[in-house]
Design an enzyme around this catalytic site. Structure first.
Site, PDB file in Angstrom:
ATOM      1  NE  ARG A 178      -2.458  -0.595   2.960  1.00 38.13           N
ATOM      2  CZ  ARG A 178      -3.327  -1.550   2.895  1.00 38.13           C
ATOM      3  NH1 ARG A 178      -4.402  -1.388   2.638  1.00 38.13           N
ATOM      4  NH2 ARG A 178      -3.282  -3.021   3.183  1.00 38.13           N
ATOM      5  CB  THR A 179       3.417   2.542   2.296  1.00 36.34           C
ATOM      6  OG1 THR A 179       2.565   2.403   3.689  1.00 36.34           O
ATOM      7  CG2 THR A 179       4.164   3.523   2.606  1.00 36.34           C
TER       8      THR A 179
ATOM      9  CE  LYS B  73      24.842  -8.482  -5.547  1.00 40.74           C
ATOM     10  NZ  LYS B  73      25.488  -7.645  -6.807  1.00 40.74           N
TER      11      LYS B  73
ATOM     12  NE  ARG C 241       7.299   1.170   5.492  1.00 43.56           N
ATOM     13  CZ  ARG C 241       6.145   0.571   5.308  1.00 43.56           C
ATOM     14  NH1 ARG C 241       5.914  -0.615   5.143  1.00 43.56           N
ATOM     15  NH2 ARG C 241       4.901   1.284   5.052  1.00 43.56           N
TER      16      ARG C 241
ATOM     17  CG  HIS D 175       3.770   4.664   8.411  1.00 41.82           C
ATOM     18  ND1 HIS D 175       4.113   5.696   7.241  1.00 41.82           N
ATOM     19  CD2 HIS D 175       3.219   3.920   7.969  1.00 41.82           C
ATOM     20  CE1 HIS D 175       3.700   5.021   6.318  1.00 41.82           C
ATOM     21  NE2 HIS D 175       3.118   3.928   6.600  1.00 41.82           N
TER      22      HIS D 175
END
Lengths: 320, 427
Positions: A59-60, A87, A109, A137
Site C-alpha cells: 500500500r505505502t 549482498k 521504509r 510513519h
C-alpha cells in the site's frame, strides 16, 4: 525557495501544528488531480525520486509511487531483496551510491527505528520516512488526519482512540503526535502487554477495555495485530484477542454515537476488526487509501520547495 | 633506573587520607620517601610539579582490550597506552576475547603482551565458564596461577544460578571476586536502550531496570548463601543501589562498580539515535544517575570502572538496533569524575581518587592505589585546573566511539609512572 518543512519529513513529533496543517491543506487540491481522466500535474517534472523499501510494503509503496507519477517525477524502486543490500551493503552506502547518480529525494521504509533520520543526516537529498521500525510513519498519520477532517469537518476536540498493538506501532506514534498537536484528544486501548511504558505522559488517555474506548471515542483507529506477537507471548491467541479486544458490530451497536472506523491496513479480518465493521457504513478505510495519494503528493511537493498554492509555478525551477 | 623527585605537587593519597603539598622521591621503582624539601643528589632528575596533583595511579577494573580476536578495535598495547594517557597505571582486562580468555595459556598471553607493551599494568580477568557459555566452570586455579585477578563472564551474565553459586564457592579457594554482568536475558532480549518514556517516543525496544535488579538481587542472595565475594559490574539503576546498600548493611561480601557514563548521562542522550549513546547496561533516568552518584559518595558503589569497550567506526555507523553496545572510556574517566562529581561538590578530590585508585586496588587485591613508602611507584600527575576538549581522533585507543566528543573536561594528565618508569608525559 523556502522550505516550510525543512529538508526531510522524518516524523510528526518535531513538527509544529502549522506545518502539519500546511501539509493537510496542501493535500486538498491534490485530491482532485486523482479524479481527473488525465491524472497528472507537472509539479515535480524533472525530479528524480528513489523509493528505497527495505521492508515489504504494498500500500505505502504504491501510494508513494502514484503520488510521484501524478506529480510527473521520475521514480525508481529499490527493494532490499535483489539489490546490493542483500549482498551486505550498508544503508548509508546504498544511499550514497544512489545519490551519486544525482537524485532529488529518497522515500525510505526500514524495519529499524531511526533509520530514516540516520539516512537524512548523511545525504543531501530530501528524505521522506515511509515508516521506520516502531518509530514513526508520518504520511500514514497525515492521511488519517485528513480523513478524519473530511468526515468531521474539524480535528480540534475530536476524540480518537487508537486501539491494539500500540507498543510496536509507528502508526500509533505518528497519530498521537499529529492528533495532539492539532487539538484532538487521544485515547489508547489495548492489552497492557502491548501498551508502551509511560505512554500516558505523552498526554494520552489509557482506556483499559475496548468497551471503554467505544464509549469514549468519536473515531477508532484500529491497529493491525501482527501475527508474530502471539509467539513472543504478548497475547495468548488471536481468538482470545478478538473476543477481548476485537472491534465487532455487537460492541459498536452499544456505542452512544456512530463511530468512524479507521484502519491503516493490512487488516486481519476477524482478529482486531470484524468484516461487517470493516465493510460497514462507518468505515473510512478505503477513503484513507485514497487520501494517502493526495497527502503524499502534498509532502513531496512541499519538500521539493513547492509553495502551498499548488497552482503556482511548478518546482521545475530548482528548489535548492 | 634513575631515581627522580616530583617536587612541590599537591600529594593526595586516599589510602593514607593525606592531602598536602610535598615532594615524592622515587628510587628503584618504589616510593622512597614523601616529605617537604627532600634533599637529593645533584644527578637525580627533579620534575617541578607545582600546581599539579600527585596521586596513586588510577586503576580500572573493567576494560575490554579486544586482543586476541578483534585487534582492529583495540590491542593490549593500544589499550594500555590509552590507559596511561588517562592516568591509569593498571587495568583489568575482561575475558570476552576471541578465543575467550578461559585458560592459563590465554591469561599468560595477555600478561606477556602487556609486558611487551610496557605501559599500564594489565591484570587479566579469566572467564567464569569455558567459552563464556555458562555451562562448565573454567579452571580458576590455573588461571590465578598464571596471573588472573578475578573471574567474569562479562558481556554475558551468568544466567544459571547454579553456575553462579558454584563459581562463588569455588572462587573462595583463591580469594578472588566473581564479577557479574547483571542482566536477566529474557527480560532484556531485543532491547537497545533503557525502557522508559524516551524508548517509547523513539520506538526502540527498551531494557527495563528490573532486568538488572533481578540479577543483582540474585547475586546478593547467592553471596549470602556461599560467603563468596561477588563484584557487581557497571551498576546503572537506583534499585540496584538500594539492593547493594542493604546487602552491605548485612555485612555481605558484595562490591560494586559504576561507569562514568552512568553518572554523567541519561537516556535522553539517545535522542537522535546516536549509536555512541548505546551501551549495556543502557543510560538510565535522572533518578538513576543521581542514585549512582549518591552510591559513589556513601561507598555503596565501591569503585569507578570505565567498561572501556572499543568498537570499529563502521560498526557504530549504522542503524541503532544493529550497532554494538559500548563506548571507550579510559581517557575521559578522570575528567568526567572531576566535572560530574568533584566540581559540583559531591565528592572531594580525595574521595574521587579513592574510588578510582585505592578502592579498586582493595576490591581486586591489586598492587597500587597507595603512595605508602615502599609501594611500587605507580603515580599519576595531573593538572586539575586545566581543561581540554575531547577529540577522539587524538586519543590513543584504536577506536573512537565516545559520546563525549567535543566536550570540555577538566583535568589534564601530564605524567604517568608505572613502577617508577615514565610511561606517559614529556621530559
Amino acid at each position: 525557495m523556502t522550505r516550510p518543512l525543512g529538508k526531510d519529513l522524518i516524523g510528526l513529533e518535531s513538527l509544529t501544528s502549522e506545518q502539519i496543517l500546511l501539509m493537510l491543506d496542501t493535500a486538498e487540491p491534490f485530491k482532485e488531480v486523482s479524479e481527473r481522466s488525465i491524472k497528472k500535474v507537472p509539479a515535480l517534472r524533472g525530479k528524480t525520486i528513489v523509493n528505497l523499501f527495505f521492508e515489504p510494503s504494498t500500500r505505502t509503496r504504491i501510494s508513494f509511487e502514484f503520488a510521484e507519477k501524478r506529480l510527473s517525477a521520475d521514480t525508481v524502486n529499490v527493494a532490499s531483496t535483489g539489490s546490493s543490500v542483500s549482498k551486505g551493503e550498508t544503508l548509508v552506502d546504498t544511499a550514497r551510491n544512489l545519490e551519486a547518480m544525482r537524485i532529488d529525494m529518497v522515500v525510505v521504509r526500514h524495519s529499524m527505528s531511526g533509520a530514516a533520520q540516520f539516512l537524512a543526516e548523511r545525504i543531501r537529498s530530501n528524505v521522506v520516512n515511509a515508516g521506520d521500525g516502531k518509530h514513526e510513519h508520518p504520511t500514514q498519520a497525515l492521511l488519517d488526519l485528513l480523513t478524519l477532517r473530511d468526515r468531521f469537518g474539524r480535528l480540534e476536540g475530536l476524540k480518537v482512540a487508537i486501539c491494539g498493538d500500540v507498543l510496536h506501532s509507528r502508526v500509533a506514534r505518528s497519530n498521537i503526535w499529529g492528533l495532539l498537536k492539532l487539538g484532538a484528544q487521544v485515547g489508547v486501548c489495548g492489552p497492557p502487554t502491548l501498551l508502551p511504558r509511560g505512554i500516558e505522559t505523552l498526554g494520552v488517555t489509557v482506556l483499559p477495555r475496548i468497551e471503554d474506548a467505544i464509549e469514549w471515542a468519536d473515531a477508532l483507529n484500529v491497529l493491525r495485530l501482527q501475527l508474530e506477537r502471539m509467539q513472543s507471548g504478548f497475547v495468548p491467541s488471536l481468538r482470545e484477542y478478538n473476543r477481548v479486544f476485537g472491534v465487532t458490530s455487537e460492541r459498536l451497536d452499544r456505542a452512544p454515537r456512530d463511530l468512524v472506523i479507521l484502519h491503516p491496513g493490512p487488516m486481519n479480518r476477524g482478529v482486531e476488526i470484524d468484516s461487517d465493521v470493516a465493510d460497514g457504513p462507518h468505515s473510512v478505510i478505503l477513503p484513507q487509501v485514497t487520501n494517502g495519494v493526495a497527502v503524499r503528493m502534498a509532502v513531496l511537493y512541499l519538500l521539493a520547495g513547492g509553495a502551498p498554492d499548488w497552482a503556482a509555478p511548478p518546482a521545475g525551477e530548482d528548489s535548492r | 633506573m634513575r631515581p627522580f623527585l616530583l617536587k612541590g605537587g599537591r600529594v593526595i593519597d586516599p589510602s593514607r587520607r593525606s592531602d598536602g603539598v610535598a615532594d615524592v622521591y622515587v628510587v628503584e621503582g618504589k616510593i622512597e620517601s614523601i616529605g617537604h624539601n627532600i634533599e637529593v643528589a645533584a644527578d637525580v632528575d627533579t620534575i617541578d610539579v607545582a600546581g599539579r596533583v600527585v596521586a596513586p595511579g588510577l586503576i580500572d577494573v573493567h576494560v575490554h582490550l579486544r586482543e586476541p580476536g578483534q585487534e582492529d578495535q583495540e590491542t593490549i598495547a593500544t589499550g594500555a597506552m590509552s590507559a596511561v594517557a588517562g592516568g591509569f597505571t593498571a587495568i583489568c582486562s575482561m575475558p570476552n576475547t576471541d578465543p575467550v580468555t578461559d585458560n592459563q595459556a590465554a591469561v599468560g598471553f595477555v600478561i606477556r603482551q602487556s609486558i611487551r607493551a610496557a605501559k599500564a599494568r594489565v591484570h587479566p580477568i579469566g572467564a567464569v565458564s569455558l567459552g563464556q557459555r555458562g555451562e562448565q566452570l573454567a579452571e580458576f586455579g590455573e588461571m590465578v596461577g598464571a596471573g588472573a585477578v578475578a573471574v567474569s563472564d562479562d558481556g554475558h551474565p551468568v544466567s544459571s544460578s547454579h553456575l553462579m553459586r558454584t563459581a562463588l564457592e569455588y572462587a573462595k579457594v583463591f580469594g578472588i571476586p566473581v564479577a557479574d554482568h547483571c542482566e536477566d536475558m529474557a527480560l532484556a532480549e531485543g532491547g537497545s536502550m533503557h525502557e522508559g518514556i524516551i524508548s517509547t517516543r523513539m520506538g526502540l525496544q527498551g531494557i527495563p531496570s528490573a532486568a538488572e535488579e533481578i540479577m543483582v538481587a540474585r547475586d546478593i542472595i547467592l553471596a549470602e548463601l556461599t560467603g563468596g565475594h561477588v563484584h557487581l559490574c557497571h551498576m546503572s539503576t537506583r534499585g540496584s543501589v538500594d539492593l547493594i546498600r542493604r546487602a552491605k548493611d548485612k555485612g555481605l561480601r558484595v562490591t560494586a562498580e559504576a561507569a562514568p557514563h552512568h553518572f554523567s548521562l541519561t537516556h535522553e542522550r539517545v535522542l537522535g539515535y546516536d549509536t555512541n549513546a548505546k551501551m549495556n547496561p543502557p543510560l538510565r533516568e535522572e533518578e538513576d544517575r543521581e542514585a549512582i552518584r549518591q552510591g559513589l559518595k556513601d561507598g555503596t558503589i565501591d569503585v569507578i570502572a570505565t567498561d572501556h569497550a572499543p568498537h570499529h567506526y563502521d560498526a557504530k555507523e549504522r542503524e541503532f538496533d544493529e550497532a554494538p553496545n559500548g563506548i571507550i572510556g579510559l581517557e575521559t574517566a578522570l575528567g568526567l569524575g572531576l566535572r560530574e562529581l568533584v566540581e559540583p561538590g559531591l565528592l572531594s578530590l580525595t574521595e574521587l581518587l579513592d574510588r578510582m585508585s585505592t578502592q579498586p586496588a582493595r576490591v581486586f587485591k591489586l598492587p597500587g592505589g597507595t603512595l605508602a613508602v615502599g609501594a611500587p611507584a605507580d603515580i599519576v600527575v595531573f593538572d586539575p585546573m586545566r581543561r581540554w576538549t575531547v577529540d577522539p581522533r587524538m586519543g590513543f585507543s584504536r577506536s573512537r566511539n565516545t559520546p563525549f566528543a567535543g566536550e570540555e573536561l577538566p583535568g589534564v594528565v601530564e605524567w604517568t609512572f608505572v613502577d617508577g618508569r615514565r610511561v606517559y608525559g614529556g621530559e
